[in-house]
Write a protein that holds these residues in place. Structure first.
Motif, PDB file in Angstrom:
ATOM      1  N   ARG A   1      54.290 -54.206 -47.976  1.00  0.00           N
ATOM      2  CA  ARG A   1      53.576 -55.490 -47.900  1.00  0.00           C
ATOM      3  C   ARG A   1      52.686 -55.670 -49.123  1.00  0.00           C
ATOM      4  NH1 ARG A   1      53.607 -58.521 -43.673  1.00  0.00           N
ATOM      5  NH2 ARG A   1      54.268 -56.784 -42.349  1.00  0.00           N
ATOM      6  N   VAL A   2      52.050 -54.605 -49.556  1.00  0.00           N
ATOM      7  CA  VAL A   2      51.207 -54.672 -50.746  1.00  0.00           C
ATOM      8  C   VAL A   2      52.052 -55.017 -51.969  1.00  0.00           C
ATOM      9  CG1 VAL A   2      49.817 -53.292 -52.354  1.00  0.00           C
ATOM     10  CG2 VAL A   2      49.399 -53.149 -49.885  1.00  0.00           C
ATOM     11  N   ALA A   3      53.246 -54.414 -52.077  1.00  0.00           N
ATOM     12  CA  ALA A   3      54.122 -54.678 -53.218  1.00  0.00           C
ATOM     13  C   ALA A   3      54.562 -56.135 -53.258  1.00  0.00           C
ATOM     14  CB  ALA A   3      55.346 -53.761 -53.161  1.00  0.00           C
ATOM     15  N   VAL A   4      54.922 -56.685 -52.096  1.00  0.00           N
ATOM     16  CA  VAL A   4      55.337 -58.081 -52.024  1.00  0.00           C
ATOM     17  C   VAL A   4      54.171 -58.999 -52.377  1.00  0.00           C
ATOM     18  CG1 VAL A   4      56.090 -59.921 -50.456  1.00  0.00           C
ATOM     19  CG2 VAL A   4      57.209 -57.682 -50.387  1.00  0.00           C
ATOM     20  N   GLU A   5      53.013 -58.717 -51.812  1.00  0.00           N
ATOM     21  CA  GLU A   5      51.850 -59.570 -52.066  1.00  0.00           C
ATOM     22  C   GLU A   5      51.381 -59.471 -53.509  1.00  0.00           C
ATOM     23  OE1 GLU A   5      48.908 -58.599 -49.155  1.00  0.00           O
ATOM     24  OE2 GLU A   5      50.008 -59.583 -47.516  1.00  0.00           O
ATOM     25  N   ARG A   6      51.486 -58.292 -54.093  1.00  0.00           N
ATOM     26  CA  ARG A   6      51.099 -58.133 -55.502  1.00  0.00           C
ATOM     27  C   ARG A   6      52.007 -58.962 -56.397  1.00  0.00           C
ATOM     28  NH1 ARG A   6      51.829 -53.024 -59.440  1.00  0.00           N
ATOM     29  NH2 ARG A   6      50.403 -53.669 -61.080  1.00  0.00           N
ATOM     30  N   ALA A   7      53.325 -58.912 -56.116  1.00  0.00           N
ATOM     31  CA  ALA A   7      54.265 -59.703 -56.904  1.00  0.00           C
ATOM     32  C   ALA A   7      53.995 -61.194 -56.730  1.00  0.00           C
ATOM     33  CB  ALA A   7      55.699 -59.367 -56.501  1.00  0.00           C
ATOM     34  N   GLU A   8      53.656 -61.595 -55.513  1.00  0.00           N
ATOM     35  CA  GLU A   8      53.395 -63.009 -55.262  1.00  0.00           C
ATOM     36  C   GLU A   8      52.121 -63.451 -55.969  1.00  0.00           C
ATOM     37  OE1 GLU A   8      55.372 -66.256 -53.643  1.00  0.00           O
ATOM     38  OE2 GLU A   8      55.921 -64.126 -53.577  1.00  0.00           O
ATOM     39  N   ASN A   9      51.111 -62.605 -55.970  1.00  0.00           N
ATOM     40  CA  ASN A   9      49.873 -62.934 -56.671  1.00  0.00           C
ATOM     41  C   ASN A   9      50.108 -63.085 -58.167  1.00  0.00           C
ATOM     42  OD1 ASN A   9      48.304 -62.952 -54.349  1.00  0.00           O
ATOM     43  ND2 ASN A   9      47.730 -60.797 -54.515  1.00  0.00           N
ATOM     44  N   MET A  10      50.906 -62.181 -58.741  1.00  0.00           N
ATOM     45  CA  MET A  10      51.213 -62.287 -60.164  1.00  0.00           C
ATOM     46  C   MET A  10      52.017 -63.551 -60.446  1.00  0.00           C
ATOM     47  SD  MET A  10      53.086 -59.555 -62.720  1.00  0.00           S
ATOM     48  CE  MET A  10      51.737 -58.387 -62.516  1.00  0.00           C
ATOM     49  N   THR A  11      52.940 -63.891 -59.536  1.00  0.00           N
ATOM     50  CA  THR A  11      53.703 -65.131 -59.682  1.00  0.00           C
ATOM     51  C   THR A  11      52.768 -66.329 -59.725  1.00  0.00           C
ATOM     52  OG1 THR A  11      55.589 -64.172 -58.496  1.00  0.00           O
ATOM     53  CG2 THR A  11      55.497 -66.577 -58.645  1.00  0.00           C
ATOM     54  N   ASN A  12      51.799 -66.346 -58.821  1.00  0.00           N
ATOM     55  CA  ASN A  12      50.826 -67.440 -58.789  1.00  0.00           C
ATOM     56  C   ASN A  12      50.042 -67.518 -60.096  1.00  0.00           C
ATOM     57  OD1 ASN A  12      51.567 -68.060 -56.126  1.00  0.00           O
ATOM     58  ND2 ASN A  12      50.068 -66.640 -55.284  1.00  0.00           N
ATOM     59  N   GLN A  13      49.646 -66.371 -60.616  1.00  0.00           N
ATOM     60  CA  GLN A  13      48.904 -66.339 -61.877  1.00  0.00           C
ATOM     61  C   GLN A  13      49.747 -66.867 -63.032  1.00  0.00           C
ATOM     62  OE1 GLN A  13      47.741 -62.237 -62.275  1.00  0.00           O
ATOM     63  NE2 GLN A  13      46.556 -62.252 -60.377  1.00  0.00           N
ATOM     64  N   LEU A  14      51.019 -66.445 -63.074  1.00  0.00           N
ATOM     65  CA  LEU A  14      51.894 -66.843 -64.172  1.00  0.00           C
ATOM     66  C   LEU A  14      52.320 -68.307 -64.094  1.00  0.00           C
ATOM     67  CD1 LEU A  14      54.164 -63.655 -64.323  1.00  0.00           C
ATOM     68  CD2 LEU A  14      52.452 -64.350 -66.010  1.00  0.00           C
ATOM     69  N   ALA A  15      52.143 -68.926 -62.931  1.00  0.00           N
ATOM     70  CA  ALA A  15      52.551 -70.325 -62.750  1.00  0.00           C
ATOM     71  C   ALA A  15      51.483 -71.321 -63.176  1.00  0.00           C
ATOM     72  CB  ALA A  15      52.917 -70.572 -61.284  1.00  0.00           C
ATOM     73  N   VAL A  16      50.305 -70.862 -63.500  1.00  0.00           N
ATOM     74  CA  VAL A  16      49.170 -71.746 -63.738  1.00  0.00           C
ATOM     75  C   VAL A  16      49.292 -72.554 -65.028  1.00  0.00           C
ATOM     76  CG1 VAL A  16      46.701 -71.722 -64.349  1.00  0.00           C
ATOM     77  CG2 VAL A  16      47.501 -70.506 -62.326  1.00  0.00           C
ATOM     78  N   GLY A  17      49.950 -71.987 -66.046  1.00  0.00           N
ATOM     79  CA  GLY A  17      49.954 -72.557 -67.389  1.00  0.00           C
ATOM     80  C   GLY A  17      49.978 -74.071 -67.523  1.00  0.00           C
TER      81      GLY A  17
ATOM     82  N   PRO B   1      50.066 -70.623 -47.073  1.00  0.00           N
ATOM     83  CA  PRO B   1      49.965 -69.161 -47.135  1.00  0.00           C
ATOM     84  C   PRO B   1      49.911 -68.671 -48.572  1.00  0.00           C
ATOM     85  CG  PRO B   1      52.193 -69.829 -46.523  1.00  0.00           C
ATOM     86  CD  PRO B   1      51.350 -71.072 -46.498  1.00  0.00           C
ATOM     87  N   VAL B   2      49.123 -67.634 -48.812  1.00  0.00           N
ATOM     88  CA  VAL B   2      48.974 -67.129 -50.176  1.00  0.00           C
ATOM     89  C   VAL B   2      50.117 -66.219 -50.571  1.00  0.00           C
ATOM     90  CG1 VAL B   2      46.471 -67.333 -50.103  1.00  0.00           C
ATOM     91  CG2 VAL B   2      47.537 -65.187 -49.417  1.00  0.00           C
ATOM     92  N   SER B   3      50.931 -65.797 -49.602  1.00  0.00           N
ATOM     93  CA  SER B   3      52.094 -64.953 -49.869  1.00  0.00           C
ATOM     94  C   SER B   3      53.065 -65.106 -48.715  1.00  0.00           C
ATOM     95  CB  SER B   3      51.668 -63.496 -50.021  1.00  0.00           C
ATOM     96  OG  SER B   3      51.142 -62.997 -48.822  1.00  0.00           O
ATOM     97  N   PRO B   4      54.300 -64.621 -48.866  1.00  0.00           N
ATOM     98  CA  PRO B   4      55.251 -64.721 -47.759  1.00  0.00           C
ATOM     99  C   PRO B   4      54.714 -64.078 -46.493  1.00  0.00           C
ATOM    100  CG  PRO B   4      56.363 -64.024 -49.760  1.00  0.00           C
ATOM    101  CD  PRO B   4      54.901 -63.968 -50.047  1.00  0.00           C
ATOM    102  N   ARG B   5      54.972 -64.703 -45.373  1.00  0.00           N
ATOM    103  CA  ARG B   5      54.516 -64.161 -44.108  1.00  0.00           C
ATOM    104  C   ARG B   5      55.513 -64.508 -43.027  1.00  0.00           C
ATOM    105  NH1 ARG B   5      49.443 -68.310 -42.933  1.00  0.00           N
ATOM    106  NH2 ARG B   5      50.690 -70.086 -42.255  1.00  0.00           N
ATOM    107  N   ALA B   6      55.478 -63.749 -41.953  1.00  0.00           N
ATOM    108  CA  ALA B   6      56.378 -63.995 -40.832  1.00  0.00           C
ATOM    109  C   ALA B   6      56.135 -65.382 -40.276  1.00  0.00           C
ATOM    110  CB  ALA B   6      56.179 -62.943 -39.751  1.00  0.00           C
ATOM    111  N   SER B   7      57.222 -66.097 -40.005  1.00  0.00           N
ATOM    112  CA  SER B   7      57.099 -67.460 -39.479  1.00  0.00           C
ATOM    113  C   SER B   7      56.882 -67.435 -37.968  1.00  0.00           C
ATOM    114  CB  SER B   7      58.358 -68.259 -39.818  1.00  0.00           C
ATOM    115  OG  SER B   7      59.504 -67.587 -39.363  1.00  0.00           O
TER     116      SER B   7
END
Length: 300
Positions: A226-242, A294-300
């Motif tokens: 879960r930490v790995a998925v959320e970390r990747a999602e957080n980085m995705t969010n950061q990289l999308a800001v430009g 949601p800030v990252s993927p989560r169970a629906s």
């Protein structure tokens, strides 16, 4: 996650549905069939890859991430012997525009959304982002429905390129991503088949992720996973800001309110949950701070 990163994530839930009609609508499939691409994956891989030119399977497997090489190799490069890149580009734009026109007959609202989103799409940073770069280099079309869809596609691929970077950095790209996501919010059987992986390949990856401690012995996502998925999602969010950087809260709210009615209609074309892991669109009127996004993927 910063406030801007969260708002950019929320905005993604508004332009992603506009882009995604190309994968789900009958009008989009018919447009590809009209030029001889009658099989779903012919239209998908040729249509999505067309901005890159007449590419072979290897770079598409690498850039798209998550698809079994066999599935891509059935389409590319063979499809380019029967249809040109230009015809594919026109078909994907035409199919998406027809879908949007049927869903949103009010051309004035679409033109407004197209103008707003095209301005943001013109600002994407493209270094290390092949799909964003290729899409942003396409000619901006006069038709507002085509222009809106292309702007959404450029921004979607910009975020997607960043997502692949984040997955690679976290060591969970390719099949690893979808196996982990199937333990969170996507049906394992349907996504395995949709991405072309065999039961054996899937089982091998499950065992590997168990060994790495990202899945439990029961095949459920572990805390480390879960930490790995959320970390990747957080980085995705950061990289999308430009392309959104420099906008104030009022400008973001205005863009969101312009896109939201169109996104809500577009979401009727596909199911929830869906194989691309897209959440429901943000409603900026009911939820101005995007608290429900949601800030990252989560169970629906």
């Amino acid at each position: 996650m910063s406030e801007l990163e969260h708002h950019v994530r929320a905005l993604w839930t508004l332009f992603e549905p506009i882009h995604a009609v190309t994968y789900f609508s009958p009008e989009a499939r018919e447009a590809f069939a009209d030029i001889g691409l009658t099989r779903y994956w012919d239209g998908y891989f040729a249509g999505r890859a067309a901005p890159l030119g007449a590419v072979t399977a290897a770079p598409v497997v690498a850039i798209f991430s998550g698809f079994a090489p066999f599935l891509v190799e059935r389409v590319l490069p063979a499809v380019w012997s029967t249809v040109t890149v230009d015809r594919v580009l026109d078909a994907r734009s035409r199919g998406a525009a027809t879908t949007l026109r049927n869903l949103v007959p009010d051309e004035r609202s679409v033109a407004e959304a197209a103008d707003v989103l095209a301005e943001i799409a013109a600002r994407v940073d493209t270094i290390g982002r092949p799909l964003a770069a290729a899409n942003s280099a396409l000619t901006v079309e006069a038709d507002p429905y085509r222009r809106l869809w292309q702007a959404a596609a450029t921004l979607r691929e910009h975020r997607g390129d960043g997502h692949v970077m984040a997955l690679v950095e976290g060591g969970i790209a390719g099949i690893s991503t979808i196996v982990l996501r199937s333990a969170v919010d996507i049906d394992a059987t349907s996504v395995r088949k949709a991405r072309g992986w065999t039961e054996q390949e899937w089982a091998v990856e499950v065992e590997e992720l168990m060994t790495r401690g990202l899945l439990t012995g029961q095949g459920e996502i572990s805390e480390n996973g879960r930490v790995a998925v959320e970390r990747a999602e957080n980085m995705t969010n950061q990289l999308a800001v430009g392309p959104w950087r420099g906008l104030n809260d009022a400008e973001i709210a205005r863009i969101a309110r312009t896109l939201a009615p169109i996104a809500r209609v577009c979401q009727t074309v596909f199911p929830f949950p869906n194989p691309i892991g897209m959440p429901r669109p943000w409603d900026p009127n009911l939820d101005p701070n995007a608290s429900a996004v949601p800030v990252s993927p989560r169970a629906s």
